[in-house]
Design an enzyme around this catalytic site. Structure first.
Site, PDB file in Angstrom:
ATOM      1  N   ARG A 196      -1.802  -6.864   4.717  1.00 24.77           N
ATOM      2  CA  ARG A 196      -0.703  -6.614   3.771  1.00 24.77           C
ATOM      3  C   ARG A 196      -0.219  -7.893   3.088  1.00 24.77           C
ATOM      4  NH1 ARG A 196      -3.037  -2.886   4.805  1.00 24.77           N
ATOM      5  NH2 ARG A 196      -2.342  -0.918   5.711  1.00 24.77           N
ATOM      6  N   SER A 245       5.970   2.748   4.594  1.00 27.70           N
ATOM      7  CA  SER A 245       5.968   2.032   5.870  1.00 27.70           C
ATOM      8  C   SER A 245       6.874   0.800   5.785  1.00 27.70           C
ATOM      9  CB  SER A 245       4.542   1.607   6.231  1.00 27.70           C
ATOM     10  OG  SER A 245       3.732   2.744   6.454  1.00 27.70           O
ATOM     11  N   GLU A 315       7.200  -4.915   5.933  1.00 24.67           N
ATOM     12  CA  GLU A 315       6.106  -4.602   5.015  1.00 24.67           C
ATOM     13  C   GLU A 315       6.664  -4.268   3.640  1.00 24.67           C
ATOM     14  OE1 GLU A 315       2.569  -1.269   4.524  1.00 24.67           O
ATOM     15  OE2 GLU A 315       3.027  -2.048   6.508  1.00 24.67           O
TER      16      GLU A 315
END
Length: 322
Positions: A196, A245, A315
């Site tokens: 990520r 998320s 995130e």
């Protein structure tokens, strides 16, 4: 339909005087630009949480040349942030300084080189459109994009992934425009992908990307996409005001399990709540502020660390002034 007084819309190269309601002046000479520039633009309606403040400036370019010209004139004098679907973002209540770039339909094209299994997409193309176009052309390997709400530009910057595949696995290269208007095409190797995360320069706007798939049967590809859609429906709080998320999965762990084990399922702060369906999702359930949502996330992080000794990492992107 007439444009509101605080919106500039250039047509056929003609531009009004560089002033708007309230005495705000344009940050650049606007003559000849064709996009739409809005001062003090509300961003809450453009992000999934439906919270947050205003952008100092919001620019919606007419096309790539228009964006290059705009950023070239800006020449790095103001911060620049690209905004896709706003599906994985908290815009803080104080708003976003500088210029927010919103890529619209001119940046949403998808074309397929079926012989070489190359899928070329605009930075504003939605993941589901990319996956569907690849399926129809018999290109496998991009089904995972069906499970990520967002646009190609965001996927490239954040190394978006789901269901066992991520952008780093399929990206060939991307074309971006820097905050000073310079255009560069970078191979995937230059982005130094990790989980990520990428080394994409700050303020760079991804205007296109190329992905490499493999030959596949459209029916098999479609079935896999359907499985992904069903899995999302069963496990995630879809059709809610959320941001996807919230935390990265720590090595060898699942963030949602750590959050659940820390007793945070259903935890509330102001108008924000940890989802009871999937504990790695935060929700705006009752006119939450962005401060409510971010504060809830920080409290979850604290409780998880207290319970497990593991420090979760955000995130979701958090941008703007507190």
């Amino acid at each position: 339909m007439d444009q509101p007084d605080d919106v500039w819309n250039w047509d056929n190269g003609m531009a009004p005087d560089c002033a708007v309601e309230g005495g705000i002046e344009a940050p650049i000479d606007t003559a000849g630009l064709r996009g739409k520039l809005t001062p003090q633009a509300p961003l809450a309606k453009l992000v999934w949480f439906k919270t947050g403040g205003k952008a100092d400036w919001l620019f919606e370019p007419e096309d790539r040349a228009d964006l290059e010209e705009f950023l070239g004139r800006l020449d790095g004098d103001l911060p620049v942030m690209a905004l896709g679907l706003g599906s994985n973002m908290i815009v803080r209540d104080g708003g976003v300084p500088g210029v927010v770039i919103k890529l619209g339909k001119p940046f949403a094209d998808v074309s397929i080189d079926a012989e070489n299994c190359i899928v070329e997409c605009g930075g504003g193309a939605h993941g589901i459109l990319v996956a569907s176009a690849a399926r129809d052309a018999g290109v496998a390997g991009l089904e995972f994009m069906r499970g990520i709400p967002g646009t190609v530009g965001g996927f490239v910057r954040m190394n978006g992934g789901a269901y066992g595949t991520e952008v780093a696995d399929v990206l060939v290269d991307c074309t971006l425009i820097m905050p000073n208007g310079e255009c560069h095409t970078l191979p995937a190797s230059d982005l130094q992908y990790s989980y990520r995360h990428s080394a994409l320069p700050e303020g760079a706007v991804v205007v296109s990307a190329r992905f490499k798939g493999e030959p596949g049967d459209p029916e098999v590809i479609g079935a896999k996409m359907d499985e992904i859609a069903e899995a999302r429906e069963n496990s995630q709080p879809l059709r809610t005001k959320t941001g996807g998320s919230t935390f990265k999965n720590p090595p060898g762990e699942k963030a949602w399990q750590l959050v659940d084990a820390a007793g945070c399922r259903g935890l509330k702060m102001g108008g924000a709540q940890v989802s009871e369906k999937h504990t790695n999702f935060l929700l705006n359930v009752d006119n939450a502020t962005s401060a409510d949502i971010e504060g809830l996330g920080e409290e979850v992080k604290r409780r998880v660390y207290e319970n497990s000794g593991i420090e979760l990492e955000w995130e979701i992107q958090r941008v703007g002034r507190p």
